[in-house]
Design a protein around this motif. Structure first.
Motif, PDB file in Angstrom:
ATOM      1  N   UNK A 128       0.827  -1.204   0.000  1.00  0.00           N
ATOM      2  CA  UNK A 128       0.000   0.000   0.000  1.00  0.00           C
ATOM      3  C   UNK A 128       0.865   1.260   0.000  1.00  0.00           C
ATOM      4  N   UNK A 129       1.924   1.257   0.804  1.00  0.00           N
ATOM      5  CA  UNK A 129       2.821   2.416   0.867  1.00  0.00           C
ATOM      6  C   UNK A 129       3.495   2.662  -0.477  1.00  0.00           C
ATOM      7  N   UNK A 130       4.019   1.603  -1.087  1.00  0.00           N
ATOM      8  CA  UNK A 130       4.714   1.756  -2.367  1.00  0.00           C
ATOM      9  C   UNK A 130       3.769   2.236  -3.467  1.00  0.00           C
ATOM     10  N   UNK A 131       2.572   1.688  -3.509  1.00  0.00           N
ATOM     11  CA  UNK A 131       1.621   2.088  -4.548  1.00  0.00           C
ATOM     12  C   UNK A 131       1.237   3.557  -4.386  1.00  0.00           C
ATOM     13  N   UNK A 132       1.035   3.989  -3.149  1.00  0.00           N
ATOM     14  CA  UNK A 132       0.670   5.389  -2.919  1.00  0.00           C
ATOM     15  C   UNK A 132       1.816   6.327  -3.283  1.00  0.00           C
ATOM     16  N   UNK A 133       3.029   5.986  -2.881  1.00  0.00           N
ATOM     17  CA  UNK A 133       4.165   6.878  -3.139  1.00  0.00           C
ATOM     18  C   UNK A 133       4.606   6.842  -4.598  1.00  0.00           C
ATOM     19  N   UNK A 134       4.338   5.755  -5.300  1.00  0.00           N
ATOM     20  CA  UNK A 134       4.725   5.678  -6.713  1.00  0.00           C
ATOM     21  C   UNK A 134       3.801   6.491  -7.610  1.00  0.00           C
ATOM     22  N   UNK A 136       1.516   7.750 -10.189  1.00  0.00           N
ATOM     23  CA  UNK A 136       1.022   7.167 -11.442  1.00  0.00           C
ATOM     24  C   UNK A 136       2.128   6.506 -12.261  1.00  0.00           C
ATOM     25  N   UNK A 137       3.312   6.321 -11.671  1.00  0.00           N
ATOM     26  CA  UNK A 137       4.429   5.723 -12.404  1.00  0.00           C
ATOM     27  C   UNK A 137       4.170   4.235 -12.667  1.00  0.00           C
ATOM     28  N   UNK A 138       4.742   3.699 -13.748  1.00  0.00           N
ATOM     29  CA  UNK A 138       4.618   2.256 -14.008  1.00  0.00           C
ATOM     30  C   UNK A 138       5.227   1.441 -12.875  1.00  0.00           C
ATOM     31  N   UNK A 139       4.631   0.291 -12.591  1.00  0.00           N
ATOM     32  CA  UNK A 139       5.049  -0.549 -11.475  1.00  0.00           C
ATOM     33  C   UNK A 139       5.811  -1.779 -11.966  1.00  0.00           C
ATOM     34  N   UNK A 140       6.811  -2.182 -11.181  1.00  0.00           N
ATOM     35  CA  UNK A 140       7.547  -3.424 -11.408  1.00  0.00           C
ATOM     36  C   UNK A 140       7.318  -4.302 -10.180  1.00  0.00           C
ATOM     37  N   UNK A 141       6.552  -5.365 -10.342  1.00  0.00           N
ATOM     38  CA  UNK A 141       6.090  -6.149  -9.198  1.00  0.00           C
ATOM     39  C   UNK A 141       6.641  -7.569  -9.262  1.00  0.00           C
ATOM     40  N   UNK A 172      -1.124  -0.397 -14.517  1.00  0.00           N
ATOM     41  CA  UNK A 172       0.120   0.358 -14.349  1.00  0.00           C
ATOM     42  C   UNK A 172       1.354  -0.544 -14.358  1.00  0.00           C
ATOM     43  N   UNK A 173       1.159  -1.843 -14.405  1.00  0.00           N
ATOM     44  CA  UNK A 173       2.275  -2.785 -14.260  1.00  0.00           C
ATOM     45  C   UNK A 173       3.101  -2.831 -15.541  1.00  0.00           C
ATOM     46  N   UNK A 174       4.413  -2.623 -15.399  1.00  0.00           N
ATOM     47  CA  UNK A 174       5.340  -2.716 -16.525  1.00  0.00           C
ATOM     48  C   UNK A 174       6.086  -4.047 -16.508  1.00  0.00           C
ATOM     49  N   UNK A 192      -8.099 -15.103 -12.031  1.00  0.00           N
ATOM     50  CA  UNK A 192      -9.303 -14.699 -12.749  1.00  0.00           C
ATOM     51  C   UNK A 192      -9.307 -13.202 -13.024  1.00  0.00           C
ATOM     52  N   UNK A 193      -8.873 -12.415 -12.049  1.00  0.00           N
ATOM     53  CA  UNK A 193      -8.791 -10.968 -12.261  1.00  0.00           C
ATOM     54  C   UNK A 193      -7.751 -10.637 -13.331  1.00  0.00           C
ATOM     55  N   UNK A 194      -6.617 -11.337 -13.295  1.00  0.00           N
ATOM     56  CA  UNK A 194      -5.592 -11.121 -14.314  1.00  0.00           C
ATOM     57  C   UNK A 194      -6.105 -11.519 -15.691  1.00  0.00           C
ATOM     58  N   UNK A 195      -6.932 -12.553 -15.735  1.00  0.00           N
ATOM     59  CA  UNK A 195      -7.441 -13.019 -17.015  1.00  0.00           C
ATOM     60  C   UNK A 195      -8.289 -11.985 -17.721  1.00  0.00           C
ATOM     61  N   UNK A 196      -9.037 -11.198 -16.977  1.00  0.00           N
ATOM     62  CA  UNK A 196      -9.932 -10.220 -17.588  1.00  0.00           C
ATOM     63  C   UNK A 196      -9.307  -8.836 -17.708  1.00  0.00           C
ATOM     64  N   UNK A 197      -8.150  -8.639 -17.104  1.00  0.00           N
ATOM     65  CA  UNK A 197      -7.572  -7.298 -17.013  1.00  0.00           C
ATOM     66  C   UNK A 197      -6.863  -6.884 -18.298  1.00  0.00           C
ATOM     67  N   UNK A 198      -6.653  -5.578 -18.407  1.00  0.00           N
ATOM     68  CA  UNK A 198      -5.829  -5.006 -19.461  1.00  0.00           C
ATOM     69  C   UNK A 198      -4.466  -4.661 -18.872  1.00  0.00           C
TER      70      UNK A 198
END
Length: 477
Positions: A128-134, A136-141, A172-174, A192-198
């Motif tokens: 949660x902290x990383x997502x908030x501080x990042x 709108x930048x692309x994420x590397x997870x 946002x995931x790169x 399932x969420x990944x399957x439908x996501x863009x």
């Protein structure tokens, strides 16, 4: 015997003097504390005049990003990510911490490791902290679940909470790296969420799975290909697992780079490579089982492949089964010299890689006799690879010794041909053969086919000059 003062002072007078001295010490300590407080005020006042504090926030932020990226490169697997720089700058001063927490690129790499026994900051709070501080930048997870128990564990329970924080930001995931050892129904909602996501920003996807029949499991769970909504920027995939399942992967029509490990069958290899129509670079690590003899089976055609790297004991298998007419770069790393010998023999005898321009061979095993040395690289091999421009050989002394006569001035690849590989521009040989380095460079120069970079061990000649600027043609007696 008790010592008594010789000046006649009594106990009462001595006690009084002790009290006076303690008072003096206390007064000095108070003055020192006041001086230290005044100094701290002065240091805070003078700090803004220091060059580093006078830097604009944007410049300081850019410096932080450069330092962070040096040890946390998203193009590398998460095992190589380090966060010590980010932690250190946050402890320097209040301004450094404020700038760091407001610098979004410092918080884009999320290394999530879930274990049976969780300690430290709870993973979902970290996410949660990383997502908030990042922002709108692309994420590397990177998500790694280091728990192989079949029943629900703290690691698996935390995964559900972590997934709830990640799913809304999949667009946002790169880079996404997913390492899971034991399949469990608790992961089904995430798939399932990944399957439908863009995934409009996804460029690299790494998937490492256990030895389960993943395809059957996903079929039962109702999960289908990930990111069915589209991943137009995806160009690189890493897949490690005993059983291949395209259900764990996004659409592969844009992928140009593939890294494989673990799959150990002709059928599995053929199936996975058929799913990559634009594959340009292939990296294959050690297999989990011995690959069967492909004799009599159709070759695995990869029509667009230009670069191939293999490590382990399967190099000869790959050179035999792979059909890549456009291949330009080949790298072989194996500890078993006979397998390398076999792989190079296939290339020599079939001429299947006529466009090969770069060849790298590395082995650290000691051949027992000359038959196991790299003598396969002979005049016939040179004919089979006429366009070679870059050659790297890192092998024990007997192997290099068997090869060197091919490049020596007195040797010819055939009658009428005085120079092997006329397009050769760089050669790197290990170990170092000092007595041949200068002669080889000078011979190529004199015959009009200079080698731009010639290295043996730590010695490097560039355009015919050594590190001290001496021309090799002047060094030959």
């Amino acid at each position: 015997m008790v010592n008594t003062p010789t000046d006649g002072r009594g106990y009462g007078e001595l006690l009084k003097q002790v009290t006076e001295q303690n008072g003096a010490i206390g007064e000095l300590q108070h003055r020192i504390a006041e001086a230290q407080a005044s100094l701290a005020v002065l240091m805070n006042a003078i700090a803004p005049y220091a060059p580093i504090y006078r830097l604009p926030t944007e410049t300081l932020s850019a410096i932080f990003v450069m330092g962070h990226n040096e040890e946390c490169d998203p193009s590398k697997p998460s095992a190589g990510w380090r966060f010590t720089f980010r932690s250190s700058i946050c402890q320097v001063s209040r301004r450094f911490r404020d700038v760091a927490t407001q610098t979004a690129p410092l918080w884009c790499n999320l290394d999530i490791r879930l274990r049976r026994n969780m300690t430290g900051k709870l993973p979902h709070l970290y996410v949660q902290t990383c997502i908030e501080r990042s922002k709108s930048c692309p994420l590397n997870i990177s998500i790694e679940i280091l728990c192989c128990c079949s029943r629900c564990s703290p690691a698996q329970c935390y995964f559900s909470i972590v997934a709830e924080h990640i799913i809304p930001h999949l667009d946002r995931v790169r880079v996404l790296e997913f390492n899971i050892g034991n399949l469990n129904e608790i992961y089904i909602p995430f798939f399932q969420e990944m399957g439908a996501a863009k995934a409009p920003l996804l460029e690299e996807y790494r998937c490492i799975v256990g030895e389960h029949n993943i395809d059957d499991w996903l079929s039962t769970s109702g999960s289908y290909h990930t990111f069915a909504g589209g991943s137009p920027r995806l160009t690189s995939i890493t897949y490690e697992g005993r059983v291949y399942s395209s259900r764990l992967l996004p659409s592969l029509h844009t992928v140009t780079t593939l890294s494989l490990g673990g799959i150990g069958s002709y059928q599995g290899m053929s199936a996975i490579l058929a799913d990559f129509p634009l594959l340009d670079a292939l990296v294959v690590g050690p297999m989990s089982v011995d690959l069967e003899d492909p004799t009599g089976k159709p070759p695995i055609l990869v029509p667009s492949l230009r670069s191939f790297t293999t490590s382990g004991c399967e190099s000869h298998w790959w050179c035999g089964v792979l059909q890549a007419p456009l291949l330009e770069s080949l790298s072989i790393d194996s500890t078993i010299t006979p397998y390398i010998h076999s792989a190079l023999s296939i290339i020599r005898d079939t001429g299947k890689f006529p466009l090969l321009r770069s060849l790298s061979v590395e082995t650290d095993s000691q051949p027992d006799d000359e038959e196991e040395a790299l003598k396969t690289i002979d005049s016939q091999f040179i004919k089979a690879t006429p366009l070679l421009t870059h050659l790297t050989l890192d092998a024990p002394f007997p192997s290099i010794e068997a090869f060197l006569p091919i490049l020596c001035p007195t040797q010819h690849c055939d009658e009428g041909d005085s120079v092997p590989w006329p397009h050769l521009q760089s050669v790197q040989l290990d170990p170092y053969f000092e007595f041949m380095l200068s002669e080889l460079a000078a011979d190529r120069i004199q015959k009009g086919y200079p080698i731009g970079t010639l290295g043996m061990g730590d010695q490097v000649l560039t355009d015919g000059f050594d590190a001290e600027g001496r021309n090799v043609t002047d060094m030959i007696v």
